[in-house]
Design an enzyme around this catalytic site. Sequence first.
Site, PDB file in Angstrom:
ATOM      1  N   HIS A   1       0.846  -1.190   0.000  1.00 33.46           N
ATOM      2  CA  HIS A   1       0.000   0.000   0.000  1.00 33.46           C
ATOM      3  C   HIS A   1       0.888   1.250   0.000  1.00 33.46           C
ATOM      4  O   HIS A   1       1.988   1.237   0.550  1.00 33.46           O
ATOM      5  CB  HIS A   1      -0.858  -0.029   1.267  1.00 33.46           C
ATOM      6  CG  HIS A   1      -1.981   0.949   1.278  1.00 33.46           C
ATOM      7  ND1 HIS A   1      -1.802   2.272   1.582  1.00 33.46           N
ATOM      8  CD2 HIS A   1      -3.295   0.798   1.025  1.00 33.46           C
ATOM      9  CE1 HIS A   1      -2.973   2.888   1.522  1.00 33.46           C
ATOM     10  NE2 HIS A   1      -3.896   2.012   1.188  1.00 33.46           N
TER      11      HIS A   1
ATOM     12  N   ASP B   1       2.647  -3.820   8.326  1.00 35.56           N
ATOM     13  CA  ASP B   1       1.383  -3.111   8.149  1.00 35.56           C
ATOM     14  C   ASP B   1       0.272  -4.118   8.428  1.00 35.56           C
ATOM     15  O   ASP B   1       0.065  -5.051   7.648  1.00 35.56           O
ATOM     16  CB  ASP B   1       1.315  -2.572   6.715  1.00 35.56           C
ATOM     17  CG  ASP B   1      -0.048  -1.998   6.368  1.00 35.56           C
ATOM     18  OD1 ASP B   1      -0.933  -1.959   7.246  1.00 35.56           O
ATOM     19  OD2 ASP B   1      -0.230  -1.585   5.203  1.00 35.56           O
TER      20      ASP B   1
ATOM     21  N   GLN C   1      -4.878  -4.814   7.263  1.00 33.33           N
ATOM     22  CA  GLN C   1      -5.838  -5.792   6.741  1.00 33.33           C
ATOM     23  C   GLN C   1      -5.795  -7.117   7.500  1.00 33.33           C
ATOM     24  O   GLN C   1      -6.525  -8.047   7.143  1.00 33.33           O
ATOM     25  CB  GLN C   1      -5.576  -6.053   5.248  1.00 33.33           C
ATOM     26  CG  GLN C   1      -5.683  -4.833   4.361  1.00 33.33           C
ATOM     27  CD  GLN C   1      -7.077  -4.218   4.343  1.00 33.33           C
ATOM     28  OE1 GLN C   1      -8.050  -4.818   4.791  1.00 33.33           O
ATOM     29  NE2 GLN C   1      -7.174  -3.000   3.827  1.00 33.33           N
TER      30      GLN C   1
ATOM     31  N   LYS D   1     -11.060   0.247  10.279  1.00 31.22           N
ATOM     32  CA  LYS D   1     -11.191  -0.985   9.502  1.00 31.22           C
ATOM     33  C   LYS D   1     -11.623  -2.147  10.393  1.00 31.22           C
ATOM     34  O   LYS D   1     -11.689  -3.294   9.968  1.00 31.22           O
ATOM     35  CB  LYS D   1      -9.872  -1.325   8.807  1.00 31.22           C
ATOM     36  CG  LYS D   1      -9.511  -0.357   7.668  1.00 31.22           C
ATOM     37  CD  LYS D   1      -8.253  -0.822   6.981  1.00 31.22           C
ATOM     38  CE  LYS D   1      -7.602   0.268   6.137  1.00 31.22           C
ATOM     39  NZ  LYS D   1      -8.347   0.595   4.922  1.00 31.22           N
TER      40      LYS D   1
ATOM     41  N   CYS E   1      -4.668   1.697  -4.160  1.00 31.28           N
ATOM     42  CA  CYS E   1      -3.522   2.346  -3.507  1.00 31.28           C
ATOM     43  C   CYS E   1      -2.240   1.513  -3.578  1.00 31.28           C
ATOM     44  O   CYS E   1      -1.303   1.747  -2.838  1.00 31.28           O
ATOM     45  CB  CYS E   1      -3.810   2.670  -2.050  1.00 31.28           C
ATOM     46  SG  CYS E   1      -5.136   3.844  -1.835  1.00 31.28           S
TER      47      CYS E   1
END
Lengths: 142, 398
Positions: free
Chosen positions: B113, B190, B193, B216, B354
Site C-alpha cells: 500500500h 502493516d 488488513q 477498519k 492504492c
Amino acid sequence: MDENLRKNIILEHYNNPVNKGLVKEDGYIKVNMNSSTCIDNLDFMVKIENGVIKDARFDGEACAISTSASSIMMNMIIGKTIKEAEEIIENYEAMIDERKYDEDVLQEAIVFNEIYKQANRKKCALLPFEGLKKIIAQEKEQ
Amino acid sequence: MDFNKDFNILSSGVIYLDNCATTLKPNSVVNAVSDYYMNYSANAHRGDYDMSRKVDDKINETRDKVARFINAKSSKEIVFTSGATESLNMIIKGYFLNRLDKDDEILTTKAEHASLILPWFEVAKKKGCNVKYIDLKDDLKVTLANVKKAVTKNTKVISLAHVTNVIGDVRPIKEIIKYAHEKGILVVIDGAQSVPHDKIDVSDLDVDFLAFSAHKMLGPTGLGILYAKEEYLKDIDPLITGGGMNAFFDSLMNVEYKDVPEKLEPGTPNVAGIIGFSKALDYLNELGMENVHKYEMDLKKYMVDKLSKLNNVIIYNKDVPNGIVTFNVDGVFAQDVAAYLNKKNICVRVGSHCAKTLSEVLGVKNTCRASLYFYNTKEDVDALVDALNNDNILYDSL
C-alpha cells in the site's frame, strides 16, 4: 430521449471512439486527465491555429462514460473557434449540473442529460470537457 | 447471527462489500462516541475534575484493551495515532530515518500500500539507501525462500503488509521475522488488513513494529494504533511536538519529553475515537477473532465457488485465506462494473487500491474488489453473483 437510443449512442462511441489514439506531431497542446476519485486516465491533445480547433485526439484507459463523452466531444469541437468551444463547455457543464442549457449547442452530447441520476458518474462525463478547458487556458497563456 | 439490530446501515438494504476500505460501525460504537460528546466532553490530561478524570480513565482503559487484543507485553507499547498511515510514517521517519545510512537496504514488495511504500521512498531518497523488492511468486505470494534470496549484508529492515489489500495474500510473517532477527534485521508490519480479521499476537510473532487502523475494525475514523516493542518505541523521535508530550521546557530551549507512549501523542488526542474504539474491541472480543476469521473464510469459499461458475468473471485470488475477492468482468472496464453494481445497491471498490506498483506484476491495472466482514451473509454474496450473472453489464451500467 428514448433510453435505448441514449444507451446505444453511448455504447457506439465507446466501442468505436472518434479520434482515439494520439499522434506524434508538433503543434498540439496536451493534457493528462487523471481523475482523483475514480480510475479514468485519459490524455487529450488539441491543435489550435488562429483561434480555430484544427484537430483533437484522445487516448487512455477509462470507463464507458468518460470514453464516449471524449469521443462525442471530438466530433463537436473540431473546426470550432475557441469561443464556440467555450460555449459548448458552458452549456455542457450546465446540463450536467441540471441548470438551463441550449440543446442545439450540445447536439449528440445531450445523451448525458440524465447523468445526474448517477451522481458518481458526473465526474466521468465532465472529464474530457475539463481537459479541453485546461488546453484552452494554456492556449490563451501563449 | 442477525447483525441488523447492531448495525443501523445494514437495515437500509445496502450490500456493503468494501470492508477493506472501512467497516461499518455498530450502534454501540456510535452511541459511545455520542455519549462522550453529549455528556462528558472534557479534554484529556486535565484530571483536576471528575469529567476529565473519566476521560483519562477511558483512554487508559482502551490502551489496556488494545494491548490485550494484540497481546502486547505492556500498554506502554501502544500509541494512539490518526491511522495506520500516520503510524507507519512515525515508525519509518521517526525511527529509521536517523538510523539508516547510504547503501543500506530496505526490503519490501511491489504489492504494498502507498502508506507503507511512500514513506520508505522518502527515507531512501534522503539517506541514499536502496529499496529492494522481494520476488513474488506467480500467485503473487511472498515466500520465506524468496525473502532469504533477497536479503543481503546491507539489509537493515524488512517492511511489508501482513495481508495485502489488493490480493489479500497472507505473508508468513512469523517465519520471516524469525529469520530477520537471526540476521539482525528489524521488521515493520502493516497490519491494517490482518488485525481486523484474525487473531494477531505480537508477542508470539515477535514483531518489532506494527501499524493498524481502528476504522477498519468497527471503530471510528481518524484513529490508528502504532505498536512497537518498548525498546524501539522509546527511540522513535516525535515527528510532531507540542502539548501533552513534554515534561519540561524553558526559554533556554531545555526540553524534556515525557516517556512513551505520551511522548508520541502530542496535542489533544482523538478522545471520541478512542472511546468508540473501546466498544469496537468489546464487540470483536465477544465474537472472538478466531470465529470472525473462520466465518469470513467460509463465506469467501461460498463466494468464490459461486463466482467461479460465471463465465464472464475472472478472479485473481481464489485461494488466499481471507475475505478479499479481486476480480474483473471480461470486456467491461472495472469502473463500469462498479457503477452497474452501485445501481443494484452493491458497494465494491475499483481501482489499483492504492498499490500502484502491483500492476507491474499483476499485469492488470484496475480490478474490482469485494471484501467481506463477519456481518456479510450468503444472501449478500448471492446478490453479487446474481448481478454479475448478466451478459449486458456494460449496457445496464449506463
